[in-house]
Scaffold this motif. Sequence first.
Motif, PDB file in Angstrom:
ATOM      1  N   VAL A   1       0.859  -1.179   0.000  1.00  0.00           N
ATOM      2  CA  VAL A   1       0.000   0.000   0.000  1.00  0.00           C
ATOM      3  C   VAL A   1       0.896   1.229   0.000  1.00  0.00           C
ATOM      4  CG1 VAL A   1      -1.707   1.316   1.325  1.00  0.00           C
ATOM      5  CG2 VAL A   1      -1.856  -1.163   1.238  1.00  0.00           C
ATOM      6  N   GLU A   2       0.617   2.161  -0.884  1.00  0.00           N
ATOM      7  CA  GLU A   2       1.372   3.409  -0.898  1.00  0.00           C
ATOM      8  C   GLU A   2       0.796   4.324   0.166  1.00  0.00           C
ATOM      9  OE1 GLU A   2       2.070   4.935  -4.781  1.00  0.00           O
ATOM     10  OE2 GLU A   2       2.595   6.918  -4.016  1.00  0.00           O
ATOM     11  N   VAL A   3       1.628   4.808   1.050  1.00  0.00           N
ATOM     12  CA  VAL A   3       1.194   5.630   2.175  1.00  0.00           C
ATOM     13  C   VAL A   3       1.591   7.076   1.934  1.00  0.00           C
ATOM     14  CG1 VAL A   3       1.448   6.032   4.659  1.00  0.00           C
ATOM     15  CG2 VAL A   3       1.396   3.696   3.764  1.00  0.00           C
ATOM     16  N   GLY A   4       0.697   7.985   2.242  1.00  0.00           N
ATOM     17  CA  GLY A   4       0.990   9.402   2.094  1.00  0.00           C
ATOM     18  C   GLY A   4       0.381  10.215   3.212  1.00  0.00           C
ATOM     19  N   ILE A   5       0.960  11.362   3.459  1.00  0.00           N
ATOM     20  CA  ILE A   5       0.386  12.303   4.409  1.00  0.00           C
ATOM     21  C   ILE A   5       0.067  13.588   3.665  1.00  0.00           C
ATOM     22  CG2 ILE A   5       1.473  11.314   6.454  1.00  0.00           C
ATOM     23  CD1 ILE A   5       3.520  13.614   6.328  1.00  0.00           C
ATOM     24  N   ILE A   6      -0.997  14.234   4.100  1.00  0.00           N
ATOM     25  CA  ILE A   6      -1.437  15.463   3.451  1.00  0.00           C
ATOM     26  C   ILE A   6      -1.673  16.512   4.535  1.00  0.00           C
ATOM     27  CG2 ILE A   6      -3.201  16.505   1.989  1.00  0.00           C
ATOM     28  CD1 ILE A   6      -3.529  13.868   0.600  1.00  0.00           C
ATOM     29  N   PRO A   7      -0.604  17.210   4.909  1.00  0.00           N
ATOM     30  CA  PRO A   7      -0.733  18.224   5.958  1.00  0.00           C
ATOM     31  C   PRO A   7      -1.292  19.534   5.404  1.00  0.00           C
ATOM     32  CG  PRO A   7       1.506  18.165   5.168  1.00  0.00           C
ATOM     33  CD  PRO A   7       0.761  17.061   4.449  1.00  0.00           C
ATOM     34  N   ALA A   8      -1.631  20.436   6.298  1.00  0.00           N
ATOM     35  CA  ALA A   8      -1.997  21.794   5.884  1.00  0.00           C
ATOM     36  C   ALA A   8      -0.804  22.400   5.150  1.00  0.00           C
ATOM     37  CB  ALA A   8      -2.348  22.632   7.104  1.00  0.00           C
TER      38      ALA A   8
ATOM     39  N   LEU B   1       4.117  12.620  -0.009  1.00  0.00           N
ATOM     40  CA  LEU B   1       3.637  13.897   0.510  1.00  0.00           C
ATOM     41  C   LEU B   1       2.563  14.433  -0.420  1.00  0.00           C
ATOM     42  CD1 LEU B   1       4.090  16.164   2.627  1.00  0.00           C
ATOM     43  CD2 LEU B   1       5.764  17.151   1.035  1.00  0.00           C
ATOM     44  N   GLY B   2       1.537  15.014   0.150  1.00  0.00           N
ATOM     45  CA  GLY B   2       0.471  15.581  -0.658  1.00  0.00           C
ATOM     46  C   GLY B   2      -0.031  16.896  -0.092  1.00  0.00           C
ATOM     47  N   ALA B   3      -0.945  17.516  -0.814  1.00  0.00           N
ATOM     48  CA  ALA B   3      -1.513  18.805  -0.423  1.00  0.00           C
ATOM     49  C   ALA B   3      -3.029  18.694  -0.336  1.00  0.00           C
ATOM     50  CB  ALA B   3      -1.133  19.877  -1.431  1.00  0.00           C
ATOM     51  N   GLN B   4      -3.614  19.591   0.426  1.00  0.00           N
ATOM     52  CA  GLN B   4      -5.054  19.562   0.647  1.00  0.00           C
ATOM     53  C   GLN B   4      -5.851  20.281  -0.440  1.00  0.00           C
ATOM     54  OE1 GLN B   4      -5.808  20.930   4.636  1.00  0.00           O
ATOM     55  NE2 GLN B   4      -4.673  19.241   5.525  1.00  0.00           N
ATOM     56  N   ASP B   5      -5.169  21.001  -1.320  1.00  0.00           N
ATOM     57  CA  ASP B   5      -5.869  21.722  -2.383  1.00  0.00           C
ATOM     58  C   ASP B   5      -4.850  22.197  -3.407  1.00  0.00           C
ATOM     59  OD1 ASP B   5      -8.091  22.800  -3.689  1.00  0.00           O
ATOM     60  OD2 ASP B   5      -7.989  24.705  -2.607  1.00  0.00           O
ATOM     61  N   VAL B   6      -5.315  22.523  -4.585  1.00  0.00           N
ATOM     62  CA  VAL B   6      -4.470  23.085  -5.632  1.00  0.00           C
ATOM     63  C   VAL B   6      -5.311  24.080  -6.423  1.00  0.00           C
ATOM     64  CG1 VAL B   6      -4.997  21.252  -7.313  1.00  0.00           C
ATOM     65  CG2 VAL B   6      -2.894  22.582  -7.551  1.00  0.00           C
ATOM     66  N   TYR B   7      -4.677  25.178  -6.836  1.00  0.00           N
ATOM     67  CA  TYR B   7      -5.371  26.147  -7.667  1.00  0.00           C
ATOM     68  C   TYR B   7      -5.112  25.794  -9.126  1.00  0.00           C
ATOM     69  CZ  TYR B   7      -7.496  30.543  -9.045  1.00  0.00           C
ATOM     70  OH  TYR B   7      -8.339  31.483  -9.585  1.00  0.00           O
ATOM     71  N   PHE B   8      -6.050  26.095  -9.992  1.00  0.00           N
ATOM     72  CA  PHE B   8      -5.934  25.641 -11.381  1.00  0.00           C
ATOM     73  C   PHE B   8      -5.034  26.500 -12.255  1.00  0.00           C
ATOM     74  CE2 PHE B   8      -9.964  27.871 -10.791  1.00  0.00           C
ATOM     75  CZ  PHE B   8      -9.872  28.905 -11.706  1.00  0.00           C
TER      76      PHE B   8
ATOM     77  N   ALA C   1       3.309  14.722  -4.178  1.00  0.00           N
ATOM     78  CA  ALA C   1       2.978  13.742  -5.207  1.00  0.00           C
ATOM     79  C   ALA C   1       1.471  13.583  -5.351  1.00  0.00           C
ATOM     80  CB  ALA C   1       3.596  12.388  -4.863  1.00  0.00           C
ATOM     81  N   TYR C   2       0.723  14.059  -4.370  1.00  0.00           N
ATOM     82  CA  TYR C   2      -0.736  13.922  -4.349  1.00  0.00           C
ATOM     83  C   TYR C   2      -1.382  15.246  -3.991  1.00  0.00           C
ATOM     84  CZ  TYR C   2       0.036   8.897  -4.135  1.00  0.00           C
ATOM     85  OH  TYR C   2       0.426   7.625  -4.419  1.00  0.00           O
ATOM     86  N   VAL C   3      -2.634  15.379  -4.362  1.00  0.00           N
ATOM     87  CA  VAL C   3      -3.425  16.522  -3.925  1.00  0.00           C
ATOM     88  C   VAL C   3      -4.884  16.072  -3.844  1.00  0.00           C
ATOM     89  CG1 VAL C   3      -3.774  17.440  -6.260  1.00  0.00           C
ATOM     90  CG2 VAL C   3      -3.917  18.973  -4.286  1.00  0.00           C
ATOM     91  N   ILE C   4      -5.572  16.572  -2.854  1.00  0.00           N
ATOM     92  CA  ILE C   4      -7.003  16.282  -2.727  1.00  0.00           C
ATOM     93  C   ILE C   4      -7.765  17.346  -3.511  1.00  0.00           C
ATOM     94  CG2 ILE C   4      -8.982  16.185  -1.156  1.00  0.00           C
ATOM     95  CD1 ILE C   4      -7.041  15.326   1.060  1.00  0.00           C
ATOM     96  N   VAL C   5      -8.667  16.923  -4.370  1.00  0.00           N
ATOM     97  CA  VAL C   5      -9.557  17.844  -5.078  1.00  0.00           C
ATOM     98  C   VAL C   5     -10.996  17.379  -4.869  1.00  0.00           C
ATOM     99  CG1 VAL C   5      -7.882  18.556  -6.822  1.00  0.00           C
ATOM    100  CG2 VAL C   5      -9.311  16.590  -7.251  1.00  0.00           C
TER     101      VAL C   5
END
Length: 127
Positions: A44-51, A69-76, A97-101
């Motif tokens: 399983v690939e594990v990631g954290i998405i902090p503020a 590592l990921g982010a909680q949002d991204v602007y277009f 490497a990740y972002v929640i949208v």
Amino acid sequence: MAAYSMTTIPSRMSAPPMICSAPSTSPSARYAVTAAKAGSFGNVEVGIIPAFVHIGCAGGSIKESPIALGAQDVYFEKNGAFTGEVSGPMLKAAGCAYVIVGHSERRQFFGETDATVLQRTQAALEH
């Protein structure tokens, strides 16, 4: 960068993700980091998405580990005068490497629509 929503998992991923977007001081975030560093999750690939303000610190704490590592949002938009927004190139430069949208909170409190989620998803997948 992979765009991750609460309902879909990108097909190009090598393993199913376990993403922790809890505050970095929460027991679940600490458990995820400790367990991932110990290799407790198998395939399983594990990631954290902090503020966003904690991305640098979080990235440093997981450096040279299998944790993504990921982010909680991204602007277009890639660049421009969009005070407070964080672009895909900025997140990539920070090591994300990740972002929640399309998170329900963004829809409820910030009025995001399917159209803006699509724009954010396309921006994330470009990077």
